[in-house]
Scaffold this motif. Structure first.
Motif, mmCIF file in Angstrom:
data_model
loop_
_atom_site.group_PDB
_atom_site.id
_atom_site.type_symbol
_atom_site.label_atom_id
_atom_site.label_comp_id
_atom_site.label_asym_id
_atom_site.label_seq_id
_atom_site.Cartn_x
_atom_site.Cartn_y
_atom_site.Cartn_z
ATOM 1 N N LEU A 6 11.849 46.521 60.221
ATOM 2 C CA LEU A 6 12.591 45.854 61.291
ATOM 3 C C LEU A 6 12.816 44.397 60.899
ATOM 4 O O LEU A 6 11.861 43.671 60.612
ATOM 5 C CB LEU A 6 11.807 45.930 62.601
ATOM 6 N N ARG A 7 14.081 43.969 60.904
ATOM 7 C CA ARG A 7 14.402 42.598 60.531
ATOM 8 C C ARG A 7 14.996 41.786 61.679
ATOM 9 O O ARG A 7 15.181 40.584 61.560
ATOM 10 C CB ARG A 7 15.349 42.581 59.341
ATOM 11 N N THR A 8 15.300 42.429 62.807
ATOM 12 C CA THR A 8 15.831 41.726 63.961
ATOM 13 C C THR A 8 15.421 42.451 65.232
ATOM 14 O O THR A 8 15.278 43.671 65.236
ATOM 15 C CB THR A 8 17.364 41.628 63.910
ATOM 16 N N SER A 9 15.223 41.691 66.299
ATOM 17 C CA SER A 9 14.939 42.295 67.607
ATOM 18 C C SER A 9 16.142 42.142 68.535
ATOM 19 O O SER A 9 16.017 42.249 69.750
ATOM 20 C CB SER A 9 13.706 41.643 68.243
ATOM 21 N N ASP A 10 17.318 41.899 67.944
ATOM 22 C CA ASP A 10 18.536 41.691 68.731
ATOM 23 C C ASP A 10 19.460 42.894 68.707
ATOM 24 O O ASP A 10 20.568 42.835 69.251
ATOM 25 C CB ASP A 10 19.312 40.473 68.198
ATOM 26 N N ALA A 16 21.139 54.358 67.124
ATOM 27 C CA ALA A 16 21.658 55.190 66.044
ATOM 28 C C ALA A 16 22.841 54.513 65.361
ATOM 29 O O ALA A 16 23.104 54.750 64.175
ATOM 30 C CB ALA A 16 22.074 56.558 66.577
ATOM 31 N N ASP A 17 23.550 53.641 66.117
ATOM 32 C CA ASP A 17 24.684 52.908 65.539
ATOM 33 C C ASP A 17 24.272 51.542 65.002
ATOM 34 O O ASP A 17 24.675 51.142 63.911
ATOM 35 C CB ASP A 17 25.786 52.730 66.591
ATOM 36 N N SER A 18 23.462 50.796 65.765
ATOM 37 C CA SER A 18 23.084 49.443 65.332
ATOM 38 C C SER A 18 22.016 49.450 64.245
ATOM 39 O O SER A 18 21.877 48.468 63.509
ATOM 40 C CB SER A 18 22.600 48.621 66.533
#
Length: 374
Positions: A6-10, A16-18
């Motif tokens: 995981l590199r972002t919590s945004d 499934a798309d992001s």
């Protein structure tokens, strides 16, 4: 090794798309003193993972996610005792140090050193050991980082189990079973003849139901908005089940003055408030879920001193994993804890982002992943 990082919590849904979790190739680290290298066989997707994805639980990034798993020991570092290559293990997300105030007081789930290491993305015996191919630090999730082919963990993060325990079943003892059963047995200390209402029929809530019905004379009420999960709760042993709108009627119909114990496994301040209203005088609300840090309780303070009601926090079910996991596994062997009912399906790690959506939508209880090379 392949790891889900995981590199972002945004990231926005649908996941499934992001694709907040990316499958990256990391060098397999060697265990240091006091550490164990584990080949991950099965890793479960839990709401605690989802809480890091959506920002409810702030963790240092980038982070290799996953914390509930079973595996096989591939190697051990210097000084490790009681574990050897080839052992099957359940991984535990609080590697208690054994020496701090909490550990010395018999509450290893609240270990101060483990909390510090877990919060920093480190391991109990040293700083983070995971690195990207370019040498970038990758933080550990709760000392485990199970969505990966291999994990280096503290010796205190593994409990050896017998080979007869299926890997799918074994994985769920490290978090769901440990937390839900412990909330009933240790945190609430449910006794014979008491009434228990459990809100939230995810894996933790269902494990709490399984534990509560083992205590003679209990009345166990399961609450969840989804009819499918109400039905699953009945299969797990609940005596009655219904949606939140019927909770008050169920308590009125099946208890004398209110529930003795309410277990909140949703992670909602509003549900906690509702639970307090359903308790008998002297009843206990056990908070197991993880509400967003911005949520605040708004309750009548007089309920506590005026009616003797109690609010109890339960982290990892107040468990001692080295003691409790073998005991709970034996209860499973005896047919008293049908933990296999929590297992929805097993998918390859490549489908981890779709799994996040399915968990958030309540379509799965425990989806397990195989973590072989992709």
């Amino acid at each position: 090794m392949t790891s889900a990082v995981l590199r972002t919590s945004d990231a926005q849904r649908p996941y499934a798309d992001s694709e907040p979790l990316t499958l990256e190739q990391l060098p397999v680290p060697a265990p240091r003193a006091g550490e164990v290298l584990v080949k991950i066989e099965r890793a479960s997707l839990c709401h605690s993972d989802l809480s890091v994805i959506n920002g409810s639980r702030i963790r240092p990034l980038p982070m290799a996610l996953g914390h509930e798993a079973s595996g096989t020991v591939s190697g051990v570092g210097p000084g490790v005792q009681g574990v050897k290559a080839g052992d099957r293990v359940v991984l535990v997300f609080v590697p208690s140090c054994g020496h701090c105030k909490a550990c010395a007081g018999g509450r290893p789930a609240l270990c101060h050193r483990a909390a510090e290491a877990n919060g920093a993305g480190d391991l109990l015996h040293g700083e983070a050991i995971l690195r990207s191919a370019s040498g970038e630090r990758i933080n550990h999730h709760l000392g485990v980082s199970a969505f990966s082919e291999y994990a280096v963990v503290a010796r205190e993060s593994v409990v050896v189990i017998d080979d007869d325990v299926p890997l799918d079943v074994a994985a769920m003892f490290g978090c769901a079973a440990l937390t839900g059963i412990g909330a009933v047995i240790h945190s609430a200390n449910v006794t014979e003849g008491q009434s228990v209402i459990v809100f939230g029929m995810g894996a933790v809530g269902l494990a709490a139901v399984m534990a509560a019905v083992q205590i003679p004379g209990t009345t166990v009420i399961a609450i969840d908005p989804l009819a499918e999960k109400q039905a699953l709760a009945l299969r797990c042993g609940a005596h009655f089940a219904g949606p939140p709108a019927e909770a008050s009627d169920l308590v009125a119909a099946h208890t004398q003055f209110g529930a003795d114990v309410a277990i909140e496994a949703v992670g909602s301040a509003r549900v906690m408030e509702a639970c307090l209203e359903l308790l008998d005088r002297g009843g206990a609300l056990v908070s197991v879920g993880l509400p967003h840090p911005d949520q605040m309780l708004n309750v009548q303070a007089l309920q506590f001193a005026g009616t003797g009601k109690r609010l109890i926090g339960s982290y990892m079910g107040d468990a001692d994993p080295a003691r409790d996991i073998p005991a709970y596994v034996q209860m499973w062997r005896d047919g008293r804890l049908p933990v296999e009912l929590l297992h929805t399906d097993t998918k390859p790690l490549a489908e981890i982002n779709q799994g996040l959506d399915d968990l958030a939508d309540g379509l799965v209880v425990r989806r397990l992943f195989t973590c072989d090379a992709v």
